[in-house]
Motif scaffolding. Structure first.
Motif, mmCIF file in Angstrom:
data_model
loop_
_atom_site.group_PDB
_atom_site.id
_atom_site.type_symbol
_atom_site.label_atom_id
_atom_site.label_comp_id
_atom_site.label_asym_id
_atom_site.label_seq_id
_atom_site.Cartn_x
_atom_site.Cartn_y
_atom_site.Cartn_z
ATOM 1 N N GLY A 131 0.812 -1.204 0.000
ATOM 2 C CA GLY A 131 0.000 0.000 0.000
ATOM 3 C C GLY A 131 0.844 1.250 0.000
ATOM 4 N N ARG A 132 0.323 2.320 0.578
ATOM 5 C CA ARG A 132 0.984 3.624 0.578
ATOM 6 C C ARG A 132 2.379 3.556 1.185
ATOM 7 N N LYS A 133 2.541 2.829 2.250
ATOM 8 C CA LYS A 133 3.832 2.734 2.924
ATOM 9 C C LYS A 133 4.504 1.381 2.704
ATOM 10 N N ASN A 167 -1.894 -2.464 -3.833
ATOM 11 C CA ASN A 167 -2.723 -1.343 -3.394
ATOM 12 C C ASN A 167 -1.939 -0.037 -3.434
ATOM 13 N N LEU A 168 -1.009 0.091 -4.364
ATOM 14 C CA LEU A 168 -0.184 1.294 -4.464
ATOM 15 C C LEU A 168 -1.020 2.474 -4.968
ATOM 16 N N ASP A 169 -0.801 3.650 -4.365
ATOM 17 C CA ASP A 169 -1.513 4.844 -4.805
ATOM 18 C C ASP A 169 -0.580 5.847 -5.476
ATOM 19 N N HIS A 170 0.664 5.446 -5.734
ATOM 20 C CA HIS A 170 1.633 6.322 -6.379
ATOM 21 C C HIS A 170 2.690 5.489 -7.104
#
Length: 326
Positions: A228-230, A252-255
């Motif tokens: 994910g984000r982190k 679930n990466l947002d970047h």
């Protein structure tokens, strides 16, 4: 002359009698019996039969040397007068064919180190040269590997955690493939200290956060996990100057994890949650003549991002990314 002739005749008769008497008194040797009853006679019986002198027993002894596979090699014990400086404890310790002791923890042997169940790794898995195959063996941990392992495959198992000691001291390790396990946790130093690791495949697991990775990697596949984000450290791939393929699909990466090394050829990020992209994601907005020749394969399909909003981000690329333009 007649008197001399009589004396010679008497001498011959006397000599003949002496020889005859000696022949009569010599005992006749018993014949050796080779029938079935005497064929398996013991050494003691033969000694009595032939009246051999006794041989010192320490010259006839042999010592047993254990081999892999429960075989034994018989080697003659040292003769009296030879170098026997080892103490009795060392002489009584079983030795393998290469002279090492099976109790030594660093021993790998012909069948590799022993697992926690005291079972050789290369008997449980398949070892071919420097490659170890442990696919589909219902393993719940990484087995101890021979020190010369270069390629390790343990796909379709039940491994849940990668410990920092699982690959310790495996300086020749070049590829690790742990596809389709249950990995959810990885110690921070699990891979970082591997000096020649080139390919790392961890797809189809439950990984939420990546540890620090070695800069030697050329191929990374962590698709279908829970990043994910982190989940990826900041500038995680910055110093990987030989990285060619980076596959992060179905997470679930947002970047997009930046910066990306110039050597990168393929970047797959489909089926994530990436919402936006900046103009300097791939290109250098301060240098309009900059061209990124290597990066020819970018996959962003399956993300909630509209690629048409940032056309300047692709000006330096040889090909446009694949994704939604609406």
């Amino acid at each position: 002359m007649r008197k001399g002739g009589k004396m010679k005749a008497l001498a011959r008769i006397f000599l003949g009698l002496v020889i005859f008497d000696a022949a009569v008194t010599v005992p006749t040797p018993e014949p050796i019996n080779y029938d079935s009853e005497a064929y398996d006679a013991t050494v003691e019986d033969l000694d009595t039969l032939y009246n051999y002198e006794n041989i010192p027993i320490d010259q006839a002894e042999t010592e047993r040397v254990m081999l892999s596979g429960n075989r034994e090699l018989l080697t003659p014990a040292p003769l009296p007068g030879e170098n026997q400086e080892e103490d009795e404890d060392e002489e009584s310790t079983p030795r393998l064919i290469d002279g090492s002791s099976p109790q030594e923890p660093e021993f790998t042997g012909l069948l590799g180190p022993h697992t926690n169940e005291d079972f050789p790794t290369c008997l449980l898995c398949t070892c071919i040269g420097t490659t170890v195959y442990c696919d589909d063996h219902e393993l719940d941990t990484v087995p101890p590997l021979p020190k010369n392992t270069a390629y390790f495959y343990s796909r379709f198992n039940r491994i849940k955690k990668i410990n920092k000691n699982d690959f310790a001291s495996l300086n020749d390790l070049k590829r690790i493939d742990l596809t389709s396990n249950l990995i959810s946790e990885i110690d921070e130093d699990a891979f970082r200290k591997l000096p020649h690791l080139r390919e790392l495949v961890l797809r189809d697991n439950k990984i939420r956060q990546l540890p620090e990775l070695p800069a030697t990697l050329t191929f990374i596949d962590i698709s279908n996990n829970r990043l994910g984000r982190k989940g990826i450290k900041q500038e995680a791939f910055k110093d990987m100057y030989d990285l060619h393929h980076l596959y992060l699909t179905d997470n679930n990466l947002d970047h997009i994890p930046l910066p990306l090394p110039e050597s990168l050829r393929a970047l797959h990020l489909q089926n994530n949650n990436i919402l936006e992209m900046h103009e300097d994601t791939f290109c250098n907005v301060k240098n309009l003549t900059y061209i990124r020749k290597a990066l020819e394969d970018i996959r962003l399909d399956g993300n909630p991002i509209n690629l048409s909003k940032t056309p300047q981000a692709y000006m330096c690329l040889p090909r446009l990314p694949i994704g939604s333009l609406v």
